[in-house]
Design an enzyme around this catalytic site. Structure first.
Site, PDB file in Angstrom:
ATOM      1  N   TRP A   1      -6.051  19.431  -2.383  1.00  0.00           N
ATOM      2  CA  TRP A   1      -5.064  19.032  -1.382  1.00  0.00           C
ATOM      3  C   TRP A   1      -4.010  20.127  -1.443  1.00  0.00           C
ATOM      4  O   TRP A   1      -3.311  20.260  -2.441  1.00  0.00           O
ATOM      5  CB  TRP A   1      -4.469  17.673  -1.745  1.00  0.00           C
ATOM      6  CG  TRP A   1      -3.452  17.235  -0.758  1.00  0.00           C
ATOM      7  CD1 TRP A   1      -2.192  17.743  -0.573  1.00  0.00           C
ATOM      8  CD2 TRP A   1      -3.600  16.217   0.220  1.00  0.00           C
ATOM      9  NE1 TRP A   1      -1.569  17.105   0.445  1.00  0.00           N
ATOM     10  CE2 TRP A   1      -2.401  16.167   0.958  1.00  0.00           C
ATOM     11  CE3 TRP A   1      -4.640  15.339   0.552  1.00  0.00           C
ATOM     12  CZ2 TRP A   1      -2.201  15.269   1.993  1.00  0.00           C
ATOM     13  CZ3 TRP A   1      -4.431  14.452   1.581  1.00  0.00           C
ATOM     14  CH2 TRP A   1      -3.230  14.418   2.296  1.00  0.00           C
TER      15      TRP A   1
ATOM     16  N   ARG B   1      -8.962  10.302  -2.366  1.00  0.00           N
ATOM     17  CA  ARG B   1      -7.666  10.872  -2.723  1.00  0.00           C
ATOM     18  C   ARG B   1      -7.163  11.834  -1.643  1.00  0.00           C
ATOM     19  O   ARG B   1      -6.001  12.225  -1.661  1.00  0.00           O
ATOM     20  CB  ARG B   1      -7.760  11.613  -4.063  1.00  0.00           C
ATOM     21  CG  ARG B   1      -8.187  10.711  -5.211  1.00  0.00           C
ATOM     22  CD  ARG B   1      -8.747  11.510  -6.363  1.00  0.00           C
ATOM     23  NE  ARG B   1      -7.722  12.200  -7.105  1.00  0.00           N
ATOM     24  CZ  ARG B   1      -7.090  11.713  -8.164  1.00  0.00           C
ATOM     25  NH1 ARG B   1      -7.410  10.522  -8.614  1.00  0.00           N
ATOM     26  NH2 ARG B   1      -6.185  12.408  -8.788  1.00  0.00           N
TER      27      ARG B   1
ATOM     28  N   ASN C   1      -4.855  20.158 -10.693  1.00  0.00           N
ATOM     29  CA  ASN C   1      -4.256  19.128  -9.865  1.00  0.00           C
ATOM     30  C   ASN C   1      -2.780  19.063 -10.217  1.00  0.00           C
ATOM     31  O   ASN C   1      -2.450  19.000 -11.403  1.00  0.00           O
ATOM     32  CB  ASN C   1      -4.955  17.788 -10.165  1.00  0.00           C
ATOM     33  CG  ASN C   1      -4.377  16.651  -9.362  1.00  0.00           C
ATOM     34  OD1 ASN C   1      -3.572  16.876  -8.470  1.00  0.00           O
ATOM     35  ND2 ASN C   1      -4.796  15.443  -9.677  1.00  0.00           N
ATOM     36  N   GLY C   2      -1.885  19.097  -9.227  1.00  0.00           N
ATOM     37  CA  GLY C   2      -0.458  18.997  -9.524  1.00  0.00           C
ATOM     38  C   GLY C   2       0.276  20.278  -9.165  1.00  0.00           C
ATOM     39  O   GLY C   2      -0.231  21.112  -8.405  1.00  0.00           O
TER      40      GLY C   2
ATOM     41  N   GLU D   1      17.722  -1.532  -4.965  1.00  0.00           N
ATOM     42  CA  GLU D   1      16.272  -1.505  -5.188  1.00  0.00           C
ATOM     43  C   GLU D   1      15.933  -2.021  -6.592  1.00  0.00           C
ATOM     44  O   GLU D   1      14.962  -2.759  -6.785  1.00  0.00           O
ATOM     45  CB  GLU D   1      15.755  -0.073  -4.968  1.00  0.00           C
ATOM     46  CG  GLU D   1      14.344   0.230  -5.452  1.00  0.00           C
ATOM     47  CD  GLU D   1      13.248  -0.583  -4.748  1.00  0.00           C
ATOM     48  OE1 GLU D   1      13.544  -1.333  -3.816  1.00  0.00           O
ATOM     49  OE2 GLU D   1      12.091  -0.478  -5.192  1.00  0.00           O
TER      50      GLU D   1
ATOM     51  N   GLU E   1      11.734  -9.635  -7.793  1.00  0.00           N
ATOM     52  CA  GLU E   1      10.436 -10.004  -7.225  1.00  0.00           C
ATOM     53  C   GLU E   1       9.339 -10.149  -8.265  1.00  0.00           C
ATOM     54  O   GLU E   1       8.405 -10.911  -8.058  1.00  0.00           O
ATOM     55  CB  GLU E   1      10.022  -9.094  -6.066  1.00  0.00           C
ATOM     56  CG  GLU E   1       9.689  -7.686  -6.409  1.00  0.00           C
ATOM     57  CD  GLU E   1       9.288  -6.854  -5.169  1.00  0.00           C
ATOM     58  OE1 GLU E   1       8.816  -7.423  -4.179  1.00  0.00           O
ATOM     59  OE2 GLU E   1       9.448  -5.624  -5.224  1.00  0.00           O
TER      60      GLU E   1
ATOM     61  N   LYS F   1       1.550  -8.321   0.043  1.00  0.00           N
ATOM     62  CA  LYS F   1       1.733  -6.872   0.071  1.00  0.00           C
ATOM     63  C   LYS F   1       2.169  -6.415   1.453  1.00  0.00           C
ATOM     64  O   LYS F   1       3.008  -5.547   1.596  1.00  0.00           O
ATOM     65  CB  LYS F   1       0.419  -6.183  -0.338  1.00  0.00           C
ATOM     66  CG  LYS F   1       0.506  -4.660  -0.380  1.00  0.00           C
ATOM     67  CD  LYS F   1       1.413  -4.199  -1.496  1.00  0.00           C
ATOM     68  CE  LYS F   1       1.678  -2.713  -1.474  1.00  0.00           C
ATOM     69  NZ  LYS F   1       2.926  -2.348  -2.149  1.00  0.00           N
TER      70      LYS F   1
ATOM     71  N   CYS G   1      -5.534  16.050  -5.402  1.00  0.00           N
ATOM     72  CA  CYS G   1      -6.732  16.834  -5.743  1.00  0.00           C
ATOM     73  C   CYS G   1      -7.632  16.004  -6.655  1.00  0.00           C
ATOM     74  O   CYS G   1      -7.184  15.055  -7.295  1.00  0.00           O
ATOM     75  CB  CYS G   1      -6.349  18.096  -6.479  1.00  0.00           C
ATOM     76  SG  CYS G   1      -5.095  19.065  -5.633  1.00  0.00           S
TER      77      CYS G   1
ATOM     78  N   LYS H   1      13.509  -5.137  -7.347  1.00  0.00           N
ATOM     79  CA  LYS H   1      12.308  -4.990  -8.182  1.00  0.00           C
ATOM     80  C   LYS H   1      12.290  -6.053  -9.286  1.00  0.00           C
ATOM     81  O   LYS H   1      11.279  -6.691  -9.534  1.00  0.00           O
ATOM     82  CB  LYS H   1      12.346  -3.589  -8.771  1.00  0.00           C
ATOM     83  CG  LYS H   1      11.119  -2.831  -8.931  1.00  0.00           C
ATOM     84  CD  LYS H   1      10.450  -2.176  -7.757  1.00  0.00           C
ATOM     85  CE  LYS H   1      10.238  -3.023  -6.534  1.00  0.00           C
ATOM     86  NZ  LYS H   1      10.024  -2.294  -5.340  1.00  0.00           N
TER      87      LYS H   1
ATOM     88  N   HIS I   1      36.130  -6.175  -6.444  1.00  0.00           N
ATOM     89  CA  HIS I   1      36.383  -6.984  -5.235  1.00  0.00           C
ATOM     90  C   HIS I   1      35.612  -8.312  -5.284  1.00  0.00           C
ATOM     91  O   HIS I   1      35.396  -8.940  -4.254  1.00  0.00           O
ATOM     92  CB  HIS I   1      36.013  -6.190  -3.986  1.00  0.00           C
ATOM     93  CG  HIS I   1      36.842  -4.952  -3.838  1.00  0.00           C
ATOM     94  ND1 HIS I   1      38.157  -4.975  -3.429  1.00  0.00           N
ATOM     95  CD2 HIS I   1      36.560  -3.651  -4.112  1.00  0.00           C
ATOM     96  CE1 HIS I   1      38.648  -3.740  -3.431  1.00  0.00           C
ATOM     97  NE2 HIS I   1      37.694  -2.920  -3.846  1.00  0.00           N
TER      98      HIS I   1
HETATM   99  O1  M6R Z   1       4.908  -2.073   4.079  1.00  0.00           O
HETATM  100  P1  M6R Z   1       6.397  -1.988   4.202  1.00  0.00           P
HETATM  101  O2  M6R Z   1       6.959  -0.780   3.511  1.00  0.00           O
HETATM  102  O3  M6R Z   1       6.869  -2.038   5.621  1.00  0.00           O
HETATM  103  O4  M6R Z   1       6.946  -3.253   3.456  1.00  0.00           O
HETATM  104  C1  M6R Z   1       8.311  -3.543   3.431  1.00  0.00           C
HETATM  105  C2  M6R Z   1       8.639  -4.606   2.410  1.00  0.00           C
HETATM  106  O5  M6R Z   1       7.931  -5.786   2.697  1.00  0.00           O
HETATM  107  C3  M6R Z   1       8.299  -4.150   0.992  1.00  0.00           C
HETATM  108  O6  M6R Z   1       8.961  -2.970   0.657  1.00  0.00           O
HETATM  109  C4  M6R Z   1       8.693  -5.236  -0.024  1.00  0.00           C
HETATM  110  O7  M6R Z   1      10.075  -5.371  -0.064  1.00  0.00           O
HETATM  111  C5  M6R Z   1       8.121  -4.917  -1.393  1.00  0.00           C
HETATM  112  N1  M6R Z   1       7.556  -6.078  -1.987  1.00  0.00           N
HETATM  113  C6  M6R Z   1       9.138  -4.349  -2.328  1.00  0.00           C
HETATM  114  O8  M6R Z   1       8.640  -4.097  -3.593  1.00  0.00           O
END
Ligand code: M6R
Length: 608
Positions: free
Chosen positions: A74, A27, A98-99, A480, A487, A603, A2, A484, A503
């Site tokens: 929304w 949005r 909103n929310g 994950e 990267e 990205k 929203c 994170k 193990h």
């Molecule tokens: O656009 P996608 O969700 O398909 O992208 C998949 C991966 O490339 C993406 O999640 C990547 O691992 C990110 N950099 C993780 O933070």
């Protein structure tokens, strides 16, 4: 999401409000409305659909007030029609929101008992009535809002306009952002600086829990404890209006903080909070009852979302899930069941390996359901059905809000499959839906641990390697977490199922090795507690992420403890993603890394 706009102007403001709302169109919304005061009298105009419909209504019945609020909605609670469009009003005030107000059902019942009548199905209308009740008891508008805000649970932003108060607007923020724009004898409220761009470049963002009392010549900020506070005003440059980071230094920070809002929107696309049922926005071209198993494919963070969903589909729907990273799946010539289902998960909808896997599955007669954020993407176009994530544009290379929105969507789908296959009762469905509805509020709580996380990240930034441990749905979250951190900080990190520790990876444990343990209160907490003791016995440095006090219960003294609120273990991986992301963000920041554009990464990975 929203959009909210408020203007204390010098002349009629309705047109300016609509123009500002247009800047928030990105949005997404499905209805819109404006309310103004003329001679102190409240009038509003609302319309289903796009802003041009509202403009038509306004051209037929203009509003001439010099103070007003506007909203693009929304739909969350109730269909996207004029009745449910904001502003919602009583004879005393109008409010836009909103929310999600999490406890709206109990507040609504309380108000009905007091004889209040509702015109809409929205959670927003209860706010209008609660404040009205306080005002009828003799409180001023400011006192009434101050009395009501602490009663609301969830993540929300609000703007109020009061009958007879031609020099007063009130805004409040708990979760979704809200900004005050400072004009010359004029004052503005907006969901972001982009909305305020044409009016002023002097912008003050409300901090979490703040509310603001605006007149044309003043603004007073109060914090959640009702103390008057100072908030800094920024000069927003014209280019910043195009790619607004709000009051955050990086897109990644903004996107982490947006999660209560966007996850709320994603959930409201799939859940009907009044009936407590999953209500999918589109008809599925297959029946979950006809399936023997599901195949899931994705890359990176999206793959980890799929891995968590595997636990949910298997538990709620008793449907076995075969999951693989797309770069492996596309070449392994997997035999697929006749008329089976492939779920494809992707933020961008353009990832080359994921797309190739989709095409392979399509050629092999699978139904393709995609969970994508970019609805115009190739993956969305080539799927039989799309169940979208409503995360909004994700700019940071490290995926954050897309991940939690993927989890929200997949959780709803797994509950739906469980019901369709007769493995979940109506009561169980309602319990799970209610648990999901608490997620935005819990994420907001989790964000309050940021200061503690910053402190621990300073330590972590000195580490060479970091180990993440989790069990059940928190094992993929451990993976994950490690991704994170890797990267954006370039620290080597590994995620492991806690039970796998002995193990092999236990050989790595020594006094230099931070071990991040993700351990919400669930049926296997004791098992994870034993693993923590194994780490402690080898002088490993434990960072415990779990319910407050539970590290002590497990008999370990961690190097740091991120005390999380209590929650249904089902939703823990969605909420615990927040500290995981903040750890990576702050660690990378201490190391001086470029968190939004980490080296070597793109990205959208559109090549193999
Ligand atoms: O656009 P996608 O969700 O398909 O992208 C998949 C991966 O490339 C993406 O999640 C990547 O691992 C990110 N950099 C993780 O933070």
């Amino acid at each position: 999401m929203c959009g909210i706009v408020g203007i204390l102007g010098k002349q009629a403001v309705a047109t300016d409000i609509v123009d500002a709302l247009r800047r928030l169109e990105y949005r997404g919304y499905d209805s819109a409305g404006v309310a103004t005061l003329e001679d102190g009298k409240l009038s509003r105009r609302r319309a289903e659909g796009k802003l041009k419909n509202l403009e038509t209504v306004l051209s037929q019945r203009p509003l001439n007030g010099a103070i007003g609020i506007g909203h693009t909605r929304w739909a969350t609670h109730g269909r996207p029609n004029e009745e449910n469009a904001h502003p919602h009003a009583t004879d005393k005030l109008a409010v836009v929101h909103n929310g999600i107000i999490e406890n709206f059902r109990e507040l609504r019942e309380e108000l009905i008992e007091k004889g209040r009548r509702f015109e809409s199905q929205t959670d927003t209308e209860i706010v209008a009535h609660l404040v009205t009740v306080e005002m009828e008891a003799g409180k001023s508008p400011v006192e009434a809002v101050g009395a009501v805000l602490p009663r609301l649970r969830g993540a929300f932003a609000l703007a109020f306009l009061f009958t007879g108060e031609t020099d007063l607007l009130i805004g409040a923020r708990r979760g979704p952002p809200l900004a005050v724009g400072h004009g010359d004898g004029e004052m503005y409220l907006g969901s972001d600086a982009l909305a305020l761009g044409p009016f002023t470049s002097r912008v003050t963002y409300l901090d979490e829990g703040d509310w603001a009392i605006l007149t044309r010549h003043s603004v007073e900020f109060r914090d959640e404890k009702n103390r008057v506070v100072h908030r800094p005003t920024q000069i927003v440059t014209p280019s910043a209006f195009l790619v607004d980071k709000g009051n955050h230094r990086h897109f990644m920070a903004k996107e982490i903080h947006e999660q209560p809002e966007v996850v709320g929107h994603t959930l409201s696309t799939y859940l009907d909070p009044i009936s407590g049922r999953v209500a999918l926005p589109s008809t599925l071209p297959f029946d979950f009852r006809d399936l023997d198993r599901i195949t899931i494919t994705a890359c990176g963070t999206a793959y980890y979302a799929g891995l968590i969903a595997k636990y949910w589909f298997e538990q709620f729907a008793r449907l076995p899930v075969d999951i693989d990273v797309a770069s492996e799946f596309r070449y392994r010539e997997a035999p697929l069941p006749a008329k089976g289902l492939m779920i494809v998960v992707s933020q961008s909808g353009e990832t080359a390996d994921t797309l190739a896997s989709l095409r392979y599955a399509r050629q092999n007669g699978q139904h393709i359901l995609s969970v994508v954020n970019v609805q115009t993407s190739t993956i969305a176009r080539e799927s039989h059905v799309v169940t979208p994530t409503i995360a909004g544009p994700e700019m940071g290379v490290a995926s954050t809000k897309a991940f939690t929105c993927q989890l929200a969507t997949l959780a709803a789908l797994a509950i739906y499959a469980g019901r369709a296959r007769g493995h979940l009762s109506e009561t169980e469905e309602r319990r799970l839906v209610d648990a999901l509805m608490t997620v935005p509020g819990l994420m907001n709580e989790a964000l309050k641990r940021e200061h503690a996380i910053e402190t621990l990240s300073r330590e972590l930034s000195k580490a060479r390697d970091v180990l993440y441990l989790g069990r059940g749905t928190n094992f993929p979250l451990a993976l994950e977490g490690a991704l994170k951190l890797k990267e954006i900080s370039y620290i080597h990190a590994e995620g492991y199922a806690a039970g796998e520790l002995k193990h092999g990876p236990i050989a790595l444990i020594d006094e230099d090795m931070p071990v991040i343990v993700i351990a919400p209160r669930d049926g296997i907490f004791e098992k994870t507690a034993s693993n923590m003791q194994e780490v402690a016995a080898r002088a490993g440095r434990i960072i415990f992420i779990g319910e407050g006090g539970m590290a002590g219960e497990a008999g370990v003294h961690p190097m740091a403890e991120i005390a999380m609120p209590a929650m249904d273990p089902f939703v823990a991986p969605i909420v615990y993603a927040v500290p995981i992301q903040l750890i990576a963000y702050h660690t990378a920041l201490f190391m001086g890394k470029d968190v939004d554009q980490p080296r070597n990464l793109a990205k959208s990975v559109t090549v193999e």
